[in-house]
Structures are given as structure tokens and as C-alpha cells.
Enzyme design. Structure first.
Site, PDB file in Angstrom:
ATOM      1  N   LYS A  40       3.897   8.111  13.653  1.00  0.00           N
ATOM      2  CA  LYS A  40       4.518   6.795  13.444  1.00  0.00           C
ATOM      3  C   LYS A  40       5.539   6.493  14.520  1.00  0.00           C
ATOM      4  O   LYS A  40       5.773   5.351  14.872  1.00  0.00           O
ATOM      5  CB  LYS A  40       5.263   6.783  12.110  1.00  0.00           C
TER       6      LYS A  40
ATOM      7  N   LYS B 217       0.090  14.899  18.286  1.00  0.00           N
ATOM      8  CA  LYS B 217      -0.264  14.367  16.960  1.00  0.00           C
ATOM      9  C   LYS B 217      -0.119  12.837  16.938  1.00  0.00           C
ATOM     10  O   LYS B 217       0.841  12.310  17.514  1.00  0.00           O
ATOM     11  CB  LYS B 217       0.710  14.994  15.952  1.00  0.00           C
TER      12      LYS B 217
ATOM     13  N   LYS C 288      11.328  17.330  16.176  1.00  0.00           N
ATOM     14  CA  LYS C 288      11.950  16.027  15.922  1.00  0.00           C
ATOM     15  C   LYS C 288      13.352  15.946  16.489  1.00  0.00           C
ATOM     16  O   LYS C 288      13.789  14.894  16.950  1.00  0.00           O
ATOM     17  CB  LYS C 288      11.945  15.705  14.423  1.00  0.00           C
TER      18      LYS C 288
HETATM   19  N1  AQP Z   1      -1.596  12.854  12.808  1.00  0.00           N
HETATM   20  C1  AQP Z   1      -1.794  13.246  11.557  1.00  0.00           C
HETATM   21  N2  AQP Z   1      -2.969  13.763  11.170  1.00  0.00           N
HETATM   22  C2  AQP Z   1      -3.180  14.155   9.886  1.00  0.00           C
HETATM   23  N3  AQP Z   1      -2.238  14.049   8.914  1.00  0.00           N
HETATM   24  C3  AQP Z   1      -1.049  13.520   9.264  1.00  0.00           C
HETATM   25  N4  AQP Z   1       0.069  13.265   8.565  1.00  0.00           N
HETATM   26  C4  AQP Z   1       0.997  12.724   9.382  1.00  0.00           C
HETATM   27  N5  AQP Z   1       0.514  12.611  10.620  1.00  0.00           N
HETATM   28  C5  AQP Z   1      -0.761  13.099  10.585  1.00  0.00           C
HETATM   29  C6  AQP Z   1       0.204  13.532   7.147  1.00  0.00           C
HETATM   30  O1  AQP Z   1       0.566  12.318   6.499  1.00  0.00           O
HETATM   31  C7  AQP Z   1       1.387  12.616   5.383  1.00  0.00           C
HETATM   32  C8  AQP Z   1       2.592  11.729   5.390  1.00  0.00           C
HETATM   33  O2  AQP Z   1       3.351  11.960   6.549  1.00  0.00           O
HETATM   34  P1  AQP Z   1       4.883  11.583   6.568  1.00  0.00           P
HETATM   35  O3  AQP Z   1       5.035  10.169   6.300  1.00  0.00           O
HETATM   36  O4  AQP Z   1       5.600  12.452   5.631  1.00  0.00           O
HETATM   37  O5  AQP Z   1       5.427  11.863   7.996  1.00  0.00           O
HETATM   38  P2  AQP Z   1       5.121  12.825   9.188  1.00  0.00           P
HETATM   39  O6  AQP Z   1       4.351  14.037   8.817  1.00  0.00           O
HETATM   40  O7  AQP Z   1       6.381  13.078   9.886  1.00  0.00           O
HETATM   41  O8  AQP Z   1       4.141  11.903   9.972  1.00  0.00           O
HETATM   42  P3  AQP Z   1       4.234  10.934  11.171  1.00  0.00           P
HETATM   43  O9  AQP Z   1       3.430   9.784  10.772  1.00  0.00           O
HETATM   44  O10 AQP Z   1       3.800  11.632  12.369  1.00  0.00           O
HETATM   45  O11 AQP Z   1       5.733  10.456  11.354  1.00  0.00           O
HETATM   46  P4  AQP Z   1       6.741  10.821  12.519  1.00  0.00           P
HETATM   47  O12 AQP Z   1       6.378  10.012  13.690  1.00  0.00           O
HETATM   48  O13 AQP Z   1       8.062  10.429  11.940  1.00  0.00           O
HETATM   49  O14 AQP Z   1       6.616  12.286  12.788  1.00  0.00           O
HETATM   50  C9  AQP Z   1       1.746  14.099   5.459  1.00  0.00           C
HETATM   51  O15 AQP Z   1       0.951  14.814   4.531  1.00  0.00           O
HETATM   52  C10 AQP Z   1       1.385  14.466   6.855  1.00  0.00           C
HETATM   53  O16 AQP Z   1       0.966  15.817   6.952  1.00  0.00           O
END
Ligand code: AQP
Length: 344
Positions: A210, A207, A115
Site C-alpha cells: 500500500k 512486495k 518499515k
Molecule cells: N503483497 C502481498 N501479497 C500477499 N499478501 C499480502 N498482504 C499484504 N501485502 C501482501 C496480506 O494482506 C493482509 C493485510 O495486510 P495489512 O493491511 O495488515 O498490511 P501489510 O501486511 O503491511 O500490507 P501492505 O499492503 O504491504 O501495507 P504496507 O505498505 O503498509 O506495508 C495481511 O494478511 C498481509 O499478509
């Protein structure tokens, strides 16, 4: 030994664009676990501000994640749904854990490296400290299980390390106060199902996320049927037909991803998906996947919209949830203060 049901804690960041990965990797498990667990589901707004969030959008996104929890089937009467910043114990315990966790441990966290990217010097201290706050979130409730996507596995291991070190460092004191042998339980990750790591629709090695600048890379829970169908139609694939066996998906990240999504949405194994679609091309498979995705997400989407029309209801759920969360957290944090030796 306590008589309570095993306790589950997990969180989702209100950072917008809630997507199919969040849903299949985490939220679907949240719903399953509520049958025989006491569940605490948190909209982790303090985690969200580790990267810049527009304040008004943040407020909107807190309500959106709450609506998604309820729309997918989490019962706010039975389970606890609240936003993190309402319960001060998260920040307080995180500070204690900052003094337990080692810099070397945090330096190994791959999510921070990803990140922060090349601009590490400009990343917020909060982003670096994110896993410590996550440990506090979980341990503040003595949670036994934590449903998460694959990407959170390393953070869960760190949570266990922090719990273990706290238990060891303060072992004599914990015993002296009659608080048992292990004050913090070591929580188990629940990383299960065929879609624990949903990949980008545009690049099967990345992955689904968001923050991906391309909206075509993910299916948002807020997408309508036409948008979902378009995104699946445009999803990157290779020219080969689908293989007959799961081994045949090796080195075909995009095909493996779409088959995993189908399996997770249909509630069947990847083997079963390939029994039906093996040997057939993406021209056959993609429309079937689009139909299934729309079938599963459309009711959630509609219910989210309905709930979001009544922000007063959502805010009420969060306020009531926070009160119940506090009732669990405060005695645990009060014990932490006694263990550490704080007065008051
Ligand atoms: N691609 C994914 N596949 C499976 N699980 C996922 N999670 C996130 N992306 C995937 C799971 O969703 C839960 C909530 O995630 P979060 O909101 O805490 O943020 P994150 O893990 O940082 O997910 P994002 O959506 O990918 O955000 P950004 O773009 O900011 O990095 C967690 O349990 C996560 O494992």
C-alpha cells in the site's frame, strides 16, 4: 472440549490503497474459510496509527476496508466484521503481553526493520510493538486459524511464542483456576494458494504494498478497468517468452509474479497456466491477465462503490460486529485478569 466450529481471526489495516496482494494473500481466504468456520474479521485501525494517518482519511479507509470485506463475499450477518478500536480488550491484552514478550523477540522482527528503515530512532513505539498487539488481537478470541499473506508468518510465530510463554508462566495458576492445561490455543497460520506473496508490478523482488510511492506498482481494488489494463500493460517483464514449466520461472521474479496472479485469480495451478501460455510472449499473456483481473475485480469494485454510498449501513455493520466481538472477548480477558491476579 468446546463444541464450537474452529475460530478464524484476521485483520487488515485501513491504510488506504487496498490492493491485489491484500485480496489474493488474505481476503480471498477469508471468504473461503467462512463456509465451515466461525470468522472474526477486523479492520485493525489501532495498527494503522503506528504510522501517521490523517484522521479523516483513516475514517474513510476504515469504511473502505469494511466495504471490501462485504463486497468480496463475507457475510456480516453470519461472520463478525468490526474495527479494532471499538473493543478495548485488544489494547488491554496487548499490555499484558508486553510484559510476557521479550525485547529480544521483538528485535528479530523483520517487518519492523523494513518499515522503520534507517530512521529507527524516529519510528513510533507502536510500530515496534505492532506484533504484540497482533498477538493480542488473535488470542483475545482464542482463534484457531489465522489467514494471512506470507509477510505475516514471523508475526504469527511470535504470537505462538507469546501464547506458549503465557501458558507456561502461569501454568499452576491456570490449573488452580480450572482453566485447562493450555489457556491460549496456539493458532495456526493459513498461508495458502499460488499468491501468498504478490510482488510489485514494477519490481518482482519487492512486495506489492500500500505504501509504495508508485501507484503503477500495485493494482488497487478501487482501480477501474482501464487503469487495471494500463498497469498490467506497463508491468515490468523480461524479454523471454513464458516457460513451459514452473521450474522455468526460477530467477524470473516478474514472470513468476504475473503467472502466480493469473493462477490465483483463475483458481488454477501455475502448471495449468503454463500449459496454456508456456512458449508464448508477454504480448499474448498480459492482455489475457488484464481481462481476467478486470473480470474478477470489476464486480467487487462496483459493490464497494455502492456500499460506500451508504456509510450509515457500514457503520451499523461495524457497531453490531463489535458487540458480538466483545461478547467473545470479554470473558476471555476476564479470565486473563484472574490468571494474572488483577483485582476487579
Ligand atoms: N503483497 C502481498 N501479497 C500477499 N499478501 C499480502 N498482504 C499484504 N501485502 C501482501 C496480506 O494482506 C493482509 C493485510 O495486510 P495489512 O493491511 O495488515 O498490511 P501489510 O501486511 O503491511 O500490507 P501492505 O499492503 O504491504 O501495507 P504496507 O505498505 O503498509 O506495508 C495481511 O494478511 C498481509 O499478509
Amino acid at each position: 472440549m468446546s463444541e464450537r466450529k474452529p475460530r478464524v481471526f484476521s485483520g487488515v489495516q485501513p491504510t488506504g490503497n487496498l490492493h491485489l496482494g491484500n485480496y489474493l494473500g488474505a481476503i480471498v481466504r477469508f471468504v473461503d474459510l467462512q463456509q465451515d468456520h466461525e470468522c472474526i474479521y477486523c479492520v485493525v485501525d489501532m495498527h494503522a496509527i503506528t504510522v501517521w494517518q490523517d484522521p479523516q482519511e483513516l475514517t474513510r479507509n476504515i469504511r473502505e476496508v469494511t466495504a471490501a470485506f462485504i463486497a468480496t463475499g463475507i457475510d456480516p450477518q453470519k461472520q463478525i466484521i468490526f474495527n479494532q478500536s471499538r473493543v478495548s480488550g485488544h489494547a488491554e491484552l496487548a499490555w499484558v503481553f508486553n510484559c510476557v514478550a521479550r525485547i529480544g523477540w521483538l528485535n528479530r522482527m523483520t517487518q519492523f526493520k523494513e518499515k522503520a528503515g534507517k530512521n529507527r530512532e524516529k519510528a513510533s513505539v507502536g510500530l515496534y510493538d505492532y506484533p504484540v498487539l497482533m498477538a493480542a488481537d488473535i488470542l483475545l478470541y482464542h482463534a484457531d486459524k489465522v489467514p494471512v499473506g506470507e509477510d505475516q508468518k514471523q508475526h504469527l510465530e511470535l504470537t505462538r511464542d507469546i501464547a506458549q510463554k503465557f501458558n507456561n508462566d502461569y501454568a499452576p495458576r491456570i490449573r488452580e483456576l480450572g482453566l485447562g492445561e493450555e489457556f491460549f490455543p496456539l493458532p495456526e497460520p493459513v498461508i495458502a494458494g499460488p499468491a501468498t506473496r504478490v510482488m510489485s508490478l514494477k519490481d518482482g523482488t519487492k512486495k506489492m504494498s500500500k505504501s509504495d510511492p508508485s501507484d503503477l506498482s500495485r493494482i488497487n481494488l478501487s482501480d477501474d478497468a482501464d487503469t487495471i489494463a494500463k498497469k498490467i500493460r506497463k508491468a515490468r517483464t523480461d524479454p523471454e517468452p513464458l516457460p513451459e514449466t514452473v521450474e522455468g520461472l526460477k530467477d524470473r521474479p516478474e514472470a513468476a509474479n504475473l503467472v502466480g496472479i493469473y493462477a490465483a485469480l483463475a483458481g488454477i495451478s501455475k502448471e495449468k497456466v503454463l500449459e496454456e501460455f508456456g512458449g508464448r510472449g508477454f504480448a499474448d499473456f498480459k492482455p489475457a491477465l488484464a481481462d481476467l483481473t478486470v473480470e474478477k475485480l470489476a464486480p467487487i469494485n462496483a459493490e464497494m462503490k455502492r456500499l460506500l454510498e451508504d456509510p450509515g449501513y457500514i457503520d451499523g455493520v461495524l457497531a453490531a460486529g463489535a458487540e458480538r466481538a466483545r461478547a467473545i472477548a470479554e470473558p476471555i480477558y476476564a479470565d486473563v485478569k484472574r490468571i494474572v491476579g488483577f483485582l476487579g
